[in-house]
Design an enzyme around this catalytic site. Sequence first.
Site, PDB file in Angstrom:
ATOM      1  N   ARG A   1       0.857  -1.186   0.000  1.00 51.37           N
ATOM      2  CA  ARG A   1       0.000   0.000   0.000  1.00 51.37           C
ATOM      3  C   ARG A   1       0.894   1.238   0.000  1.00 51.37           C
ATOM      4  O   ARG A   1       1.991   1.221   0.577  1.00 51.37           O
ATOM      5  CB  ARG A   1      -0.911   0.030   1.229  1.00 51.37           C
ATOM      6  CG  ARG A   1      -2.006  -1.016   1.213  1.00 51.37           C
ATOM      7  CD  ARG A   1      -3.089  -0.686   0.189  1.00 51.37           C
ATOM      8  NE  ARG A   1      -4.184  -1.639   0.217  1.00 51.37           N
ATOM      9  CZ  ARG A   1      -4.259  -2.716  -0.553  1.00 51.37           C
ATOM     10  NH1 ARG A   1      -3.283  -2.988  -1.412  1.00 51.37           N
ATOM     11  NH2 ARG A   1      -5.301  -3.522  -0.481  1.00 51.37           N
TER      12      ARG A   1
ATOM     13  N   GLU B   1      -3.361   8.020  -3.924  1.00 48.78           N
ATOM     14  CA  GLU B   1      -3.782   7.614  -5.273  1.00 48.78           C
ATOM     15  C   GLU B   1      -5.081   8.310  -5.689  1.00 48.78           C
ATOM     16  O   GLU B   1      -5.975   8.483  -4.852  1.00 48.78           O
ATOM     17  CB  GLU B   1      -3.968   6.089  -5.303  1.00 48.78           C
ATOM     18  CG  GLU B   1      -2.691   5.335  -5.040  1.00 48.78           C
ATOM     19  CD  GLU B   1      -2.879   3.826  -4.974  1.00 48.78           C
ATOM     20  OE1 GLU B   1      -4.022   3.351  -5.148  1.00 48.78           O
ATOM     21  OE2 GLU B   1      -1.885   3.118  -4.745  1.00 48.78           O
TER      22      GLU B   1
ATOM     23  N   HIS C   1      -1.371   0.863  -9.649  1.00 52.01           N
ATOM     24  CA  HIS C   1      -2.030  -0.066  -8.719  1.00 52.01           C
ATOM     25  C   HIS C   1      -2.703  -1.205  -9.490  1.00 52.01           C
ATOM     26  O   HIS C   1      -3.918  -1.404  -9.410  1.00 52.01           O
ATOM     27  CB  HIS C   1      -3.052   0.676  -7.851  1.00 52.01           C
ATOM     28  CG  HIS C   1      -3.360  -0.051  -6.568  1.00 52.01           C
ATOM     29  ND1 HIS C   1      -3.703   0.596  -5.417  1.00 52.01           N
ATOM     30  CD2 HIS C   1      -3.386  -1.386  -6.255  1.00 52.01           C
ATOM     31  CE1 HIS C   1      -3.926  -0.279  -4.456  1.00 52.01           C
ATOM     32  NE2 HIS C   1      -3.740  -1.500  -4.943  1.00 52.01           N
TER      33      HIS C   1
END
Length: 315
Positions: free
Chosen positions: A234, A263, A281
């Site tokens: 993450r 993000e 991602h």
Amino acid sequence: MESIGVLMTCPMNAYLEQELDKRFKLFRFWHFPQEHTFLSEHSATIRAVVGNASIGANANLIDALPSLEIVSSFSVGLDKVDLAKCKDKGIRVTNTPGVLTEDVADLAIGLMIALLRRLCESDRYVRGGLWKKKGNFKSTTKFSGKSVGIIGLGRIGLAIAKRAEAFGCPISYYSRSPKATSNYYKYYPTVVDLASNCEILVVACALTEETRHIINREVIDALGPEGVVINIGRGPHIDEAELVSALVEGRLGGAGLDVFENEPEVPDQLFELENVVLTPHVGSGTNETRKAMTDLVIGNLEAHFLNKPLLSPVV
């Protein structure tokens, strides 16, 4: 089950939306900009939330849904779900472990090779006609045999280790305690110790308050100007400001990043650097895995509403 209201928190996957639509009364949260009005009108009918690694179910959303019975996460990570609140309210929580392990591990190895062999830069060199104009591309760095340190030796960390072993890479790791099943990998009791003794440092642990900014200035400096960081965990695992400054100043050799702190925002300074590889991602982003994740989300919801055992319960 067509009358059961399911709230999908954000766009995730067309197949997932299609399958939820077939079985439930699906509410797409992003279609309702007036969230408070929407929740006040439909809260009584919403009995399930489907979230992901970006938007899950925080305390405010849980409190706004008095009929909520289950949160089914379209991800393995659960940092966007208030697990304590769910437990207090008796709300079940599921995720999608296992089915995305192989893809995420594949991407981690891909980032290592792309970074060290400068594949993205090489591609631009050919496309830009520079091979003809300037001759052969510069020498790069070998991946095989590099020492790999892994933070978190769970399903994904172990899959990365096995892949890196095939390239002749010595493997070491950090976790809260040594893993009994991994005696042939060297264990380090701190992340700084791990970083001091590897060339490639991979983040593959769950995001918790304990692991937030687990990659900080001290760890980066221990890794040093020849070392590289790979993050498929993450974004908040890394202190992004410290990472950027270390890369710009040459205190870190490079980074392969699939995840970021805010993000989809990515620090502009990273775009100018050739010693980074950036992906949006996409660790689990293959057709096969997204279908398997969808099937697991749907299976958990159906099991819950049919009073059957959940397929992948967390809470």
